[in-house]
Design an enzyme around this catalytic site. Structure first.
Site, mmCIF file in Angstrom:
data_model
loop_
_atom_site.group_PDB
_atom_site.id
_atom_site.type_symbol
_atom_site.label_atom_id
_atom_site.label_comp_id
_atom_site.label_asym_id
_atom_site.label_seq_id
_atom_site.Cartn_x
_atom_site.Cartn_y
_atom_site.Cartn_z
ATOM 1 C CG HIS A 141 43.423 -32.905 16.255
ATOM 2 N ND1 HIS A 141 43.824 -34.207 16.035
ATOM 3 C CD2 HIS A 141 42.501 -32.623 15.294
ATOM 4 C CE1 HIS A 141 43.166 -34.695 15.000
ATOM 5 N NE2 HIS A 141 42.360 -33.762 14.533
ATOM 6 C CB SER A 156 39.124 -32.713 13.404
ATOM 7 O OG SER A 156 40.440 -32.785 12.883
ATOM 8 C CG ASP A 178 45.517 -35.864 18.567
ATOM 9 O OD1 ASP A 178 46.021 -35.027 17.787
ATOM 10 O OD2 ASP A 178 44.377 -36.330 18.401
#
Length: 642
Positions: free
Chosen positions: A356, A58, A353
């Site tokens: 990330h 991600s 968050d």
């Protein structure tokens, strides 16, 4: 008539420094080092933007809904990654239930891995093993090793197989009432009234030579089996011992466990643990034999073409606050020769968050947007200087600078330059000289050496007559520098041969040896630069002498019959015939237009080395035009006598 004598005036004083060269000397108002020391930038970079590929999750996934806030790389770099949020190479290898299953594949000379965090203690994957960290370490290590020897790699997510008729696919409670996609779990129903222990399982799987467009010369296969503390724990009915063994086509054992010949652990416990060893296997047909109750069948592999050696960079992959990580990626890279590890110095603090978009990681990976001349464990360098203040830690690839002390780098003259006549007897003397042996002659000449680096060699005169460097002079100069460099390199090779006797299998000894070899290379290069500097100074001196001769000739031509050259650099003029404006025309023409002299030269010095070579091989090349600027006369000091 009033006659006056006008001469070019000597302008040297104690503020000038003397620079001795091969074929001529210079006095200069300033000096600068041939090269400045460079400092590596921390983090990852690549040698060639067109030949690298990344594998990520991600944090490199451009399709993530929170991109770019969720990413640790730029949009440009994200395009180079094969990524899917929630994925990892190990998740795709084993396929635990409920996890992302992404088909990782791609080609590149340099492979950058920024993944792994999605299979960590936080994921809480069980399936007969509560702690997978040691298996992850072994898996990542094999991935990095094989990736460094391949151009292309791909997950093979469906191996051809043949399984015995008496087995059926099974699930496990401690695996979310499912099981891994690789290995698959098969069980055999045993009818106590007919056959208490069941039949030995014999299965086959094939590792392909090609998967889609990807060639497979070697496969990474997980050989999984159960570990029992005792025979009684495995089979309370009193049947035979546990075994799960993989054979190649010739019948040779290549993996597995056989408790018929190997002892049980002897620990106390009634639940087996699953162990998975990483095997590097060639394409072909393999057989699996197991004791009746359970069969763990390989269903997937990673395929590598093994076509070329390349670079591998592994980026530390950890969670932010509140989630437990492991450091298997770090340990795997550090234990794999040639793997460069990028590590954080601070906790992960995300922007999108907690997990990330970390600023420190973005800085460490920002170098992936650029091409570097050198990449190393110490960081990356894109400056052209061959020297750095501190030794760059291996592994390192490209044109890497060598460690040197600033004071050991030769200096070259700069600013206002004044030539002396020099001693190169092969240089043609100007027909009309304005200087004597070891005299200082000046017309306030200024030469700019632009860019980082040195001005270079003057390779010959543009005039068939007059001063300058002759072909013979240049050839002799290069013959001398060539011979001296060979002597230096010969001495270096002798030193290296002596060091070879000290090589042992001890890693520290090898690191010490590498450092000593680099130090020897650095000293040899500094010696070479000293020779280059001497030739450079001499040739600039000769070129400036020619320029002054051209200046004197231009003054004589402008004066015509109004001035008579009575000695080198001196003219007699009739003040009544040639007034001040006339004299300004003759002697100060340069204030409106510089005298054309030496054109720009192709003289940049560069270090050459084979890309992807560990360290820097020393070779000097004259490359692109660097710009020893055409000499412009900035002013003429005139002395007058009556």
């Amino acid at each position: 008539a009033e006659k006056i004598k006008i001469c070019l005036q000597k302008q040297a004083n104690s503020s000038f420094s003397l620079h001795n060269g091969f074929g001529g000397n210079l006095y200069a108002t300033e000096e600068k080092r041939m090269f400045e020391l460079v400092k590596p930038k921390a983090g990852a970079s690549v040698l060639n933007q067109s030949t690298w590929i990344g594998f990520g999750d991600s944090r490199t996934d451009k399709s993530n809904s929170a991109f770019p806030r969720s990413a640790d790389v730029s949009a440009k770099t994200a395009d180079k990654f094969r990524s899917l949020s929630g994925g990892s190479l190990m998740l795709s290898m084993f396929g635990p239930p409920g996890k992302v299953d992404y088909l990782y594949q791609g080609c590149g000379k340099h492979k950058v891995f920024y993944e792994g965090v999605n299979w960590s203690p936080h994921a809480a994957i069980d399936c007969y093993r509560k702690n997978w960290t040691d298996i992850k370490l072994n898996f990542q290590k094999n991935i990095y090793e094989l990736a460094s020897q391949s151009h292309c790699m791909s997950l093979v997510n469906a191996l051809d197989k043949t399984i015995p008729l008496q087995v059926t696919a099974e699930v496990a409670k401690n695996c979310n009432n499912s099981f891994l996609k690789n290995p698959a779990l098969y069980t055999q129903e045993v009818n106590p009234s007919k056959q208490i222990c069941g039949e030995e399982n014999l299965a086959f799987f094939t590792l392909p030579t090609q998967f889609g467009t990807y060639e497979c010369k070697l496969h990474l296969v997980a050989s999984c089996y159960f570990i029992y503390d005792s025979k009684e724990v495995y089979n309370k009915r009193g049947c035979d011992n546990y075994f799960q063994v993989i054979y190649d086509s010739s019948g040779k054992v290549v993996g597995g466990l056989d408790n018929r010949v190997s002892p049980y652990t002897g620990n106390t416990g009634d639940t087996p643990t699953m162990q998975c060893d990483m095997l590097q296997l060639k394409p072909g047909r393999y057989s699996v034999r197991s004791s009746p109750r359970f069969l763990l069948m390989p269903e997937r592999s990673y395929c590598f073409d093994m076509k070329e050696k390349g670079l591998v960079t592994a980026v530390q992959s950890v969670w932010g606050k509140g989630r437990k990580s492991d450091y298997a990626v770090d340990q795997a890279c550090l234990s794999t020769p040639g793997c460069m590890l990028i590590q954080k110095q601070k906790p992960y603090i995300g922007e999108a968050d907690d997990h990330h978009g970390d600023q420190e990681m973005r800085e460490l990976l920002s170098g992936l947007d650029y091409e570097a001349r050198c990449i190393s464990q110490s960081g990356w360098v894109n400056e052209t200087s061959p020297f750095t203040e501190e030794y760059l830690l291996p592994p390192k690839f490209g044109r890497c600078p060598l460690a040197a002390k600033e004071e050991s780098i030769p200096k070259i003259p700069d600013g206002l330059l004044i030539p002396t006549s020099g001693t190169d007897t092969t240089v043609t003397k100007p027909k009309s000289r304005i200087f004597g042996n070891d005299d200082l002659i000046i017309g306030l000449l200024f030469v700019a050496i632009v860019e980082t680096g040195i001005g270079g060699y003057l390779l010959g005169s543009r005039k068939e007559s007059g001063g300058g460097v002759t072909k013979e002079s240049a050839e002799k100069g290069f013959e001398k520098i060539g011979n001296d460099i060979q002597i230096l390199r010969s001495s270096t090779n002798i030193a290296i041969e002596k060091l070879n006797d000290r090589i042992t299998h001890d890693e520290q000894a090898i690191r010490d040896l590498t450092l000593e070899i680099e130090n020897a290379r650095s000293e040899a290069l500094l010696g070479e630069l000293g020779i280059i500097r001497a030739l450079l100074v001499g040739n600039i001196s000769i070129g400036l002498q020619e320029s002054l001769w051209e200046l004197a000739s231009e003054i004589t031509n402008r004066a015509g019959d109004l001035a008579v050259e009575v000695s080198p650099g001196c003219w007699i003029i009739d003040n009544n015939i040639c007034d001040q404006s006339c004299q300004n025309f003759i002697f100060k023409f340069n204030e409106t237009a510089p005298v054309p002299t030496i054109p720009p030269l192709d003289t940049k010095i560069d270090l050459q080395s084979d890309p992807f070579y560990w360290g820097s091989s020393l070779g000097l090349a004259i490359t692109t035009p660097i710009s020893l600027a055409a000499l412009a006369i900035s002013g003429i000091a005139i002395c007058r006598t009556k």
